[in-house]
Design a protein around this motif. Sequence first.
Motif, PDB file in Angstrom:
ATOM      1  N   ALA A 102     -53.636  44.990  -2.721  1.00  0.00           N
ATOM      2  CA  ALA A 102     -54.859  44.179  -2.724  1.00  0.00           C
ATOM      3  C   ALA A 102     -55.246  43.801  -1.295  1.00  0.00           C
ATOM      4  CB  ALA A 102     -54.646  42.930  -3.581  1.00  0.00           C
ATOM      5  N   ASP A 103     -54.240  43.383  -0.515  1.00  0.00           N
ATOM      6  CA  ASP A 103     -54.516  42.966   0.852  1.00  0.00           C
ATOM      7  C   ASP A 103     -54.998  44.140   1.688  1.00  0.00           C
ATOM      8  OD1 ASP A 103     -54.403  40.455   2.246  1.00  0.00           O
ATOM      9  OD2 ASP A 103     -53.018  41.438   3.642  1.00  0.00           O
ATOM     10  N   TRP A 104     -54.367  45.272   1.457  1.00  0.00           N
ATOM     11  CA  TRP A 104     -54.755  46.502   2.159  1.00  0.00           C
ATOM     12  C   TRP A 104     -56.249  46.785   1.952  1.00  0.00           C
ATOM     13  CZ3 TRP A 104     -53.142  50.027   5.541  1.00  0.00           C
ATOM     14  CH2 TRP A 104     -53.767  51.275   5.562  1.00  0.00           C
ATOM     15  N   HIS A 105     -56.717  46.649   0.707  1.00  0.00           N
ATOM     16  CA  HIS A 105     -58.135  46.904   0.423  1.00  0.00           C
ATOM     17  C   HIS A 105     -59.022  45.887   1.106  1.00  0.00           C
ATOM     18  CE1 HIS A 105     -57.389  50.274  -2.075  1.00  0.00           C
ATOM     19  NE2 HIS A 105     -56.718  49.600  -3.015  1.00  0.00           N
ATOM     20  N   LEU A 106     -58.582  44.609   1.101  1.00  0.00           N
ATOM     21  CA  LEU A 106     -59.372  43.569   1.775  1.00  0.00           C
ATOM     22  C   LEU A 106     -59.534  43.883   3.257  1.00  0.00           C
ATOM     23  CD1 LEU A 106     -58.062  40.224   0.231  1.00  0.00           C
ATOM     24  CD2 LEU A 106     -60.299  41.304  -0.073  1.00  0.00           C
ATOM     25  N   ILE A 107     -58.408  44.294   3.880  1.00  0.00           N
ATOM     26  CA  ILE A 107     -58.468  44.602   5.318  1.00  0.00           C
ATOM     27  C   ILE A 107     -59.394  45.782   5.553  1.00  0.00           C
ATOM     28  CG2 ILE A 107     -57.098  45.427   7.272  1.00  0.00           C
ATOM     29  CD1 ILE A 107     -54.709  43.913   6.016  1.00  0.00           C
ATOM     30  N   ASP A 108     -59.272  46.785   4.673  1.00  0.00           N
ATOM     31  CA  ASP A 108     -60.103  47.987   4.804  1.00  0.00           C
ATOM     32  C   ASP A 108     -61.581  47.626   4.739  1.00  0.00           C
ATOM     33  OD1 ASP A 108     -60.672  50.709   5.002  1.00  0.00           O
ATOM     34  OD2 ASP A 108     -60.932  50.826   2.815  1.00  0.00           O
ATOM     35  N   GLU A 109     -61.927  46.811   3.720  1.00  0.00           N
ATOM     36  CA  GLU A 109     -63.331  46.403   3.581  1.00  0.00           C
ATOM     37  C   GLU A 109     -63.790  45.613   4.803  1.00  0.00           C
ATOM     38  OE1 GLU A 109     -63.597  44.249  -0.092  1.00  0.00           O
ATOM     39  OE2 GLU A 109     -62.693  45.926  -1.188  1.00  0.00           O
ATOM     40  N   ALA A 110     -62.937  44.671   5.246  1.00  0.00           N
ATOM     41  CA  ALA A 110     -63.316  43.836   6.395  1.00  0.00           C
ATOM     42  C   ALA A 110     -63.543  44.703   7.620  1.00  0.00           C
ATOM     43  CB  ALA A 110     -62.223  42.803   6.658  1.00  0.00           C
ATOM     44  N   LEU A 111     -62.644  45.658   7.845  1.00  0.00           N
ATOM     45  CA  LEU A 111     -62.780  46.515   9.032  1.00  0.00           C
ATOM     46  C   LEU A 111     -64.013  47.403   8.909  1.00  0.00           C
ATOM     47  CD1 LEU A 111     -59.098  47.495   9.846  1.00  0.00           C
ATOM     48  CD2 LEU A 111     -60.659  46.120  11.214  1.00  0.00           C
ATOM     49  N   THR A 112     -64.287  47.838   7.679  1.00  0.00           N
ATOM     50  CA  THR A 112     -65.482  48.664   7.482  1.00  0.00           C
ATOM     51  C   THR A 112     -66.738  47.874   7.841  1.00  0.00           C
ATOM     52  OG1 THR A 112     -64.321  49.710   5.653  1.00  0.00           O
ATOM     53  CG2 THR A 112     -66.664  50.155   5.832  1.00  0.00           C
ATOM     54  N   ARG A 113     -66.789  46.618   7.316  1.00  0.00           N
ATOM     55  CA  ARG A 113     -67.958  45.784   7.647  1.00  0.00           C
ATOM     56  C   ARG A 113     -68.059  45.565   9.146  1.00  0.00           C
ATOM     57  NH1 ARG A 113     -66.401  42.709   3.178  1.00  0.00           N
ATOM     58  NH2 ARG A 113     -65.552  41.065   4.506  1.00  0.00           N
ATOM     59  N   LEU A 114     -66.911  45.388   9.763  1.00  0.00           N
ATOM     60  CA  LEU A 114     -66.892  45.115  11.200  1.00  0.00           C
ATOM     61  C   LEU A 114     -67.405  46.327  11.986  1.00  0.00           C
ATOM     62  CD1 LEU A 114     -65.948  42.729  12.908  1.00  0.00           C
ATOM     63  CD2 LEU A 114     -63.764  43.889  13.197  1.00  0.00           C
ATOM     64  N   THR A 115     -66.943  47.516  11.610  1.00  0.00           N
ATOM     65  CA  THR A 115     -67.312  48.697  12.377  1.00  0.00           C
ATOM     66  C   THR A 115     -68.753  49.121  12.108  1.00  0.00           C
ATOM     67  OG1 THR A 115     -66.146  49.920  10.660  1.00  0.00           O
ATOM     68  CG2 THR A 115     -65.068  49.735  12.784  1.00  0.00           C
ATOM     69  N   THR A 116     -69.259  48.879  10.870  1.00  0.00           N
ATOM     70  CA  THR A 116     -70.663  49.239  10.606  1.00  0.00           C
ATOM     71  C   THR A 116     -71.607  48.138  11.051  1.00  0.00           C
ATOM     72  OG1 THR A 116     -70.449  48.348   8.388  1.00  0.00           O
ATOM     73  CG2 THR A 116     -70.114  50.718   8.630  1.00  0.00           C
ATOM     74  N   GLY A 117     -71.052  47.014  11.496  1.00  0.00           N
ATOM     75  CA  GLY A 117     -71.893  45.915  11.986  1.00  0.00           C
ATOM     76  C   GLY A 117     -72.580  45.148  10.884  1.00  0.00           C
ATOM     77  N   ASP A 118     -72.210  45.394   9.648  1.00  0.00           N
ATOM     78  CA  ASP A 118     -72.852  44.724   8.509  1.00  0.00           C
ATOM     79  C   ASP A 118     -72.038  43.498   8.121  1.00  0.00           C
ATOM     80  OD1 ASP A 118     -74.349  44.069   6.300  1.00  0.00           O
ATOM     81  OD2 ASP A 118     -73.322  45.538   4.989  1.00  0.00           O
ATOM     82  N   GLU A 119     -72.076  42.477   9.011  1.00  0.00           N
ATOM     83  CA  GLU A 119     -71.171  41.346   8.804  1.00  0.00           C
ATOM     84  C   GLU A 119     -71.707  40.341   7.807  1.00  0.00           C
ATOM     85  OE1 GLU A 119     -69.243  39.769  12.382  1.00  0.00           O
ATOM     86  OE2 GLU A 119     -69.963  41.579  13.361  1.00  0.00           O
ATOM     87  N   ALA A 120     -72.960  40.471   7.435  1.00  0.00           N
ATOM     88  CA  ALA A 120     -73.506  39.533   6.450  1.00  0.00           C
ATOM     89  C   ALA A 120     -72.991  39.905   5.070  1.00  0.00           C
ATOM     90  CB  ALA A 120     -75.031  39.584   6.435  1.00  0.00           C
TER      91      ALA A 120
END
Lengths: 113, 331
Positions: free
Chosen positions: A95-113
């Motif tokens: 579960a944590d792995w997926h959360l980190i993945d999603e967070a990093l994805t948002r961070l790298t695509t710049g879609d932080e909202a």
Amino acid sequence: MSTDEITAGHLQELRRGTVVLACLVRLRTPDYGYALLESLNALGITVDANTLYPLLRRLEKQGLLTSEWNTDEARPRKFYRTSAEGEGLAAALTADWHLIDEALTRLTTGDEA
Amino acid sequence: MTTTTTLTDRYVWAAIRSVPVAHRAELERELRERIGDEIDAAIEHGAGPADAERAALTGLGDPVALAAGYVDRPLQLIGPRYYLVWWRLLKLLLAVSLPFVALGVAIAQAVAGTNVGGIIGAAIGVTISAGVHICFWTTLAFAILERTPAPAGRRGVDLPWSLEMLPALPDPAKSSRLAELITSLVFLVVFAVALVWQQFGVPWVPELQGVPLLDPDLWSFWLPYFLGLIGLEMLFAVAVYAWGWSWGLAAVNLVLGVAFTVPALWLLLTGQLVSNEALEAMQWPWGDSAPIILAIVVVVTIAGAVWDVVDGAIKAYRARGARLTAAGAPA
């Protein structure tokens, strides 16, 4: 320290926790050290034997794996299997792995909202 | 085949003998499984049995390090768990004990009549030896502690860090200056009382009962002078409390220090300070050690006075720095 060494060091840090998760998932089917090492490396989860063997011992000590000696063949082998607690930890780590993945994805695509 | 088994046997033995006996049987089986599997894999890839074994054992590395990894044995003398506690305790012990050791040895040697070179040599030698002892035994205790199993998630001993351990800022708040004020006033009052009291002797030393310690002739000028100086020191302590240290107050501190130390030493060295009756009662001079004891008193007095002046200057300097810092921050 060269750039390569720094990169290697950080990659190792990044992968350290994932080896635990991979072991817990892979050992739902009981297996012994060397076979586990081979299968993880075949899957692309590179792990050093000097890391893996002590790790298996530690996970067993923490009650996340159970072990049993198989003496059917000429060479006795210690078979490890994920315990109920190990399953619980695997679920939490996944579960944590997926959360980190999603967070990093948002961070790298710049879609932080 | 004999040689090949021997290498693995020797490796396994080297590894397991470094762990507690209770772990050995299990560790041996695990190591033999791992080594056997690695040799088999190498042979499958076309290596000869002897080469395969050598390669496998070389790959495992130092057997003691390998075994330590298996049984979680610490490979450092004192690990991060205890390092800071060890370091703080060691600094504290050294700072508290060594000055007293050096002073004690110096005084003992002086009284025994050793010359100055001998006193310094003995003080340095014994202090170094005491320091080595403190370092060794403290470290040994922590090394043992490091290897003592503690309940999971707990530390054997703990000196938990707390907010109270934070060092004070250079400019002490008024509350800590209050402590300084009280200390100064208490000391000064005790000193003034002692100056008057000595006129009637030292009641708990039979030979000095009713014998004035200081020369009674000093009452004509010098003793009132010193009592007046003590009054000024009290006012000075209040001023430091009220306004904090500044260069002006540090200068006043210097003047007061000189005004006290110079006459006191002059009176002592010209033989006007201590009364003849007291000297007789104490059977002064004490053999050959008299000049040395006198020298120690002079040196300690001067060192104390110099330190007081330097301390005032340091506090004034720091207070200035702190005020500059505070001016930059929103009040």
